[in-house]
Design a protein around this motif. Sequence first.
Motif, PDB file in Angstrom:
ATOM      1  N   VAL A   1     -18.760 137.407 165.515  1.00 18.15           N
ATOM      2  CA  VAL A   1     -18.653 138.495 164.534  1.00 18.15           C
ATOM      3  C   VAL A   1     -18.336 137.988 163.131  1.00 18.15           C
ATOM      4  N   GLY A   2     -17.811 136.765 163.032  1.00 21.14           N
ATOM      5  CA  GLY A   2     -17.411 136.251 161.732  1.00 21.14           C
ATOM      6  C   GLY A   2     -15.971 136.609 161.401  1.00 21.14           C
ATOM      7  N   PRO A   3     -15.513 136.282 160.195  1.00 18.20           N
ATOM      8  CA  PRO A   3     -14.107 136.464 159.825  1.00 18.20           C
ATOM      9  C   PRO A   3     -13.784 137.894 159.414  1.00 18.20           C
ATOM     10  N   ILE A   4     -12.565 138.312 159.718  1.00 18.32           N
ATOM     11  CA  ILE A   4     -12.063 139.618 159.310  1.00 18.32           C
ATOM     12  C   ILE A   4     -11.157 139.424 158.094  1.00 18.32           C
ATOM     13  N   VAL A   5     -11.445 140.115 157.026  1.00 15.49           N
ATOM     14  CA  VAL A   5     -10.666 140.012 155.787  1.00 15.49           C
ATOM     15  C   VAL A   5      -9.985 141.351 155.533  1.00 15.49           C
ATOM     16  N   ARG A   6      -8.685 141.306 155.291  1.00 14.90           N
ATOM     17  CA  ARG A   6      -7.957 142.530 154.980  1.00 14.90           C
ATOM     18  C   ARG A   6      -8.497 143.134 153.685  1.00 14.90           C
ATOM     19  N   SER A   7      -8.870 144.395 153.724  1.00 12.44           N
ATOM     20  CA  SER A   7      -9.532 145.029 152.587  1.00 12.44           C
ATOM     21  C   SER A   7      -8.645 145.060 151.351  1.00 12.44           C
ATOM     22  N   GLU A   8      -7.322 145.155 151.546  1.00 10.87           N
ATOM     23  CA  GLU A   8      -6.435 145.228 150.382  1.00 10.87           C
ATOM     24  C   GLU A   8      -6.458 143.946 149.556  1.00 10.87           C
ATOM     25  N   LEU A   9      -6.775 142.813 150.205  1.00 13.93           N
ATOM     26  CA  LEU A   9      -6.857 141.559 149.452  1.00 13.93           C
ATOM     27  C   LEU A   9      -8.000 141.585 148.446  1.00 13.93           C
ATOM     28  N   LEU A  10      -9.045 142.343 148.747  1.00 17.61           N
ATOM     29  CA  LEU A  10     -10.201 142.413 147.855  1.00 17.61           C
ATOM     30  C   LEU A  10      -9.937 143.292 146.638  1.00 17.61           C
ATOM     31  N   ARG A  11      -8.802 143.988 146.652  1.00 21.66           N
ATOM     32  CA  ARG A  11      -8.493 144.905 145.552  1.00 21.66           C
ATOM     33  C   ARG A  11      -7.372 144.391 144.660  1.00 21.66           C
ATOM     34  N   GLY A  12      -7.072 143.103 144.733  1.00 26.11           N
ATOM     35  CA  GLY A  12      -5.996 142.541 143.927  1.00 26.11           C
ATOM     36  C   GLY A  12      -6.332 142.520 142.445  1.00 26.11           C
ATOM     37  N   SER A  13      -5.293 142.564 141.613  1.00 29.82           N
ATOM     38  CA  SER A  13      -5.439 142.541 140.153  1.00 29.82           C
ATOM     39  C   SER A  13      -4.777 141.285 139.600  1.00 29.82           C
ATOM     40  N   ALA A  14      -5.569 140.447 138.935  1.00 29.43           N
ATOM     41  CA  ALA A  14      -5.021 139.227 138.339  1.00 29.43           C
ATOM     42  C   ALA A  14      -3.975 139.556 137.277  1.00 29.43           C
ATOM     43  N   VAL A  15      -4.220 140.595 136.510  1.00 32.27           N
ATOM     44  CA  VAL A  15      -3.273 140.988 135.465  1.00 32.27           C
ATOM     45  C   VAL A  15      -1.933 141.379 136.083  1.00 32.27           C
ATOM     46  N   LYS A  16      -1.975 142.187 137.135  1.00 34.17           N
ATOM     47  CA  LYS A  16      -0.733 142.593 137.796  1.00 34.17           C
ATOM     48  C   LYS A  16      -0.021 141.396 138.425  1.00 34.17           C
ATOM     49  N   GLY A  17      -0.805 140.458 138.976  1.00 33.93           N
ATOM     50  CA  GLY A  17      -0.203 139.273 139.569  1.00 33.93           C
ATOM     51  C   GLY A  17       0.556 138.440 138.558  1.00 33.93           C
ATOM     52  N   LEU A  18      -0.028 138.246 137.376  1.00 36.17           N
ATOM     53  CA  LEU A  18       0.656 137.497 136.319  1.00 36.17           C
ATOM     54  C   LEU A  18       1.887 138.251 135.830  1.00 36.17           C
ATOM     55  N   GLN A  19       1.766 139.561 135.697  1.00 36.87           N
ATOM     56  CA  GLN A  19       2.902 140.351 135.223  1.00 36.87           C
ATOM     57  C   GLN A  19       4.046 140.312 136.229  1.00 36.87           C
ATOM     58  N   TRP A  20       3.723 140.464 137.518  1.00 36.04           N
ATOM     59  CA  TRP A  20       4.772 140.497 138.539  1.00 36.04           C
ATOM     60  C   TRP A  20       5.496 139.153 138.638  1.00 36.04           C
ATOM     61  N   SER A  21       4.735 138.066 138.559  1.00 36.61           N
ATOM     62  CA  SER A  21       5.333 136.730 138.674  1.00 36.61           C
ATOM     63  C   SER A  21       5.849 136.194 137.344  1.00 36.61           C
ATOM     64  N   LYS A  22       5.617 136.932 136.269  1.00 38.36           N
ATOM     65  CA  LYS A  22       6.064 136.543 134.926  1.00 38.36           C
ATOM     66  C   LYS A  22       5.478 135.186 134.514  1.00 38.36           C
ATOM     67  N   LEU A  23       4.198 135.004 134.834  1.00 36.57           N
ATOM     68  CA  LEU A  23       3.469 133.825 134.389  1.00 36.57           C
ATOM     69  C   LEU A  23       2.522 134.217 133.263  1.00 36.57           C
ATOM     70  N   LEU A  24       1.981 133.208 132.586  1.00 38.50           N
ATOM     71  CA  LEU A  24       1.195 133.445 131.382  1.00 38.50           C
ATOM     72  C   LEU A  24      -0.294 133.276 131.647  1.00 38.50           C
ATOM     73  N   PRO A  25      -1.140 134.060 131.010  1.00 35.83           N
ATOM     74  CA  PRO A  25      -2.589 133.831 131.112  1.00 35.83           C
ATOM     75  C   PRO A  25      -2.980 132.566 130.374  1.00 35.83           C
ATOM     76  N   GLY A  26      -4.104 131.975 130.790  1.00 39.16           N
ATOM     77  CA  GLY A  26      -4.628 130.818 130.076  1.00 39.16           C
ATOM     78  C   GLY A  26      -4.372 129.491 130.746  1.00 39.16           C
ATOM     79  N   LYS A  27      -3.274 129.361 131.487  1.00 38.72           N
ATOM     80  CA  LYS A  27      -2.963 128.124 132.206  1.00 38.72           C
ATOM     81  C   LYS A  27      -3.200 128.366 133.686  1.00 38.72           C
ATOM     82  N   PRO A  28      -3.978 127.515 134.365  1.00 35.45           N
ATOM     83  CA  PRO A  28      -4.357 127.803 135.759  1.00 35.45           C
ATOM     84  C   PRO A  28      -3.150 127.956 136.677  1.00 35.45           C
TER      85      PRO A  28
END
Length: 369
Positions: free
Chosen positions: A173-200
């Motif tokens: 059947v192949g791999p099962i991926v949790r649908s919520e992972l596909l809806r992540g926001s990079a902006v929210k991730g940086l804000q929540w972790s208090k990291l800065l855009p531009g640096k990997p």
Amino acid sequence: MPNTALNRPPDGKPRRILFTGGGSAGHVSVNLALIPLLQSRGWEALYMGSKSGIEKQLIDRLADVEYYGISTGKLRRYADLQNAKDPFRVAKGVIQAYRLIRRLKPDVVFSKGGFVSVPVVLGAWMNRVPVIIHESDLTPGLANRIANPFASKVCVTFGETAAHIKGNKAVHVGPIVRSELLRGSAVKGLQWSKLLPGKPVVLIMGGSLGSKRINEAVRRNLPALTKTYQLIHLCGKGELDDGCNGVRGYRQYEYVHDELPDLVACSELVISRAGSNSIFEFLALRKPMLLIPLSKSASRGDQILNAESFRNAGYCEVLQEEELTDEAFLAALGRLHADREAIRARMGRNDNGDPAGAIAALIDAASRN
């Protein structure tokens, strides 16, 4: 064994599916992806696992899923005094599962594996409830090998796994991926972790229990790593290091739940063990990986096979735990970063279709038999 199958709920009531699987987050994540899908199709979802394992913690977060705890034993591959007690715990779990399943009358049991699943599968078979198993790794785990004779179908993630399944039961059947992972926001991730855009950003995950070896390698090399990258480090329960809290560009957490999709979205690279569920999710999200699989001394070697399969496909760098020196670690991450665009392009050509839909169709078919 009973002479007749269980009586099904009267017409008009929702079909009922009992999920099982646990011992680690990897043995729950596929169930977490399937439960909302089946609920949306009118199924009532139940879960059976250990009384206090990680599966209970994860399932308790879901709405409308009743959890049933039973006695379990661990299937160890090493000498331990608990090995003498565990057969009795498993036997007790089988009796408990048999009685609960007889009362709950599920139409289907879906097992993700892990030692907790064995009593549930046996209890279902004794009640003549069809069992569908899911195997994520390239070769079946011990619990699934024990459960295989009692299953009607075995869903596999890797095509090569079918050769290891007896009885013509394997369905790729192949791999099962949790649908919520596909809806992540990079902006929210940086804000929540208090990291800065531009640096990997590099996301570091050692599995639900963490990885002492990976944690140590990361922290030893923080000065070199933070020159080039920002780090989000999911280090596992009890593995926080207060001495690293002041390091600029480094964030450490024992474990995250709702924030994980956003943290993955804001990450450019991933350092991870090589559990099948996780690496296929990173593949779906096109995240180049440095995989450090569990060694054979600490596992049955399944993660080594998973990692080699991904390396052969060009999705990752692989560093064996025995080779985890500071120099090798930094060099492998540097190669991954340099090759990231080519890796993403290869990942983009991967198409797994609709594995969750395929499993749902198998579950539908099993419930009608």
